[in-house]
Design an enzyme around this catalytic site. Structure first.
Site, short mmCIF file in Angstrom:
data_model
loop_
_atom_site.label_atom_id
_atom_site.label_comp_id
_atom_site.label_asym_id
_atom_site.label_seq_id
_atom_site.Cartn_x
_atom_site.Cartn_y
_atom_site.Cartn_z
N GLU A 1 -5.86 2.29 -1.32
CA GLU A 1 -4.49 2.50 -1.79
C GLU A 1 -3.67 1.22 -1.66
OE1 GLU A 1 -4.38 3.57 2.62
OE2 GLU A 1 -5.80 3.62 0.97
N ASP B 1 0.85 -1.20 0.00
CA ASP B 1 0.00 0.00 0.00
C ASP B 1 0.88 1.24 0.00
OD1 ASP B 1 0.98 0.19 2.53
OD2 ASP B 1 -0.95 0.26 3.55
#
Length: 249
Positions: free
Chosen positions: A208, A165
């Protein structure tokens, strides 16, 4: 005869032939062109007057896939993808052999399915793809990953997964806005793909978060690839509204 029925039938056939939404091409037994209808003229940018009696293989020489089906010399139903004037067209094709007394020939009918095929492609794209980043969405990635992992186990080949991420992504959204966050996501994925080799599948796992499946890749190699991705993302400098955004993962 008094009602001129045969003339009426001939006229009706002519109207149907020319008003058909399918492209129709008539050939003799030697694959010489006898006639094409209006749809075929428009589609292939040809004129009846210029092609009658000429070889089909020559007039349609740019369409090799179509030639293959026609030259098989049999009744045939097929799907065809060809490029006409730099535009891709999709057809369902049908070839009928015809014989009448001493005359033989072929009727080629091409039904243009381009609009429907393109619509289906768009629907599939939206069903399988994260439209912002262009990678697979979570559900479709899961389907692919399950199949690939089973396949690798069956063939006794290594398979690896990388999950990563972007650091402090909420702060980027809060500080620069969601449009800036979108740019960061897309740019990070471009950096990620630049270091990946051919045998990979990548999906958006969360806001994300991203996950990568690597075929034929053992743990040692996967760690090396993950480090290369981390380094590539760290090198990215995004200039957004006179501000520079640095990214790490």
């Amino acid at each position: 005869f008094n009602s001129s029925i045969f003339g009426t039938i001939s006229l009706a056939r002519r109207i149907i032939f020319n008003d058909s939404t399918d492209a129709i091409i008539l050939l003799d037994k030697d694959n010489l062109l006898i006639e094409v209808n209006r749809k075929a003229e428009e589609l292939f940018h040809i004129k009846n007057n210029n092609i009658i009696g000429r070889e089909f293989n020559y007039i349609f020489k740019d369409y090799k896939k179509l030639l293959q089906h026609v030259n098989e010399n049999g009744n045939n139903i097929f799907n065809l993808e060809i490029e006409i004037n730099e535009q891709i067209h999709y057809f369902q094709g049908k070839i009928d052999l015809v014989k009448n007394n001493n005359n033989e020939g072929k009727i080629i009918i091409l039904s243009d399915n381009t609009e429907q095929i393109e619509l289906n492609k768009k629907l599939k794209y939206y069903a399988t793809t994260d439209t912002l980043t262009g990678v697979y969405n979570k559900n479709y990635f899961y389907e692919i990953a399950v199949d690939k992992i089973k396949e690798c186990f069956k063939l006794n080949k290594p398979v690896s997964l990388i999950i990563f991420d972007l650091d402090n992504f909420k702060n980027i959204n809060d500080s620069y806005g969601h449009l800036a966050g979108d740019v960061v996501l897309k740019t990070s994925l471009e950096a990620c793909k630049s270091v990946l080799e051919e045998k990979y599948h990548i999906g958006r796992y969360g806001g994300e978060e991203f996950v990568i499946l690597l075929n034929d890749t053992n743990l040692e190699k996967a760690v090396e690839i993950a480090e290369n991705i981390r380094a590539a993302i760290e090198k990215v400098k995004i200039v957004y509204e006179n501000s520079t955004i640095n990214i790490t993962s």
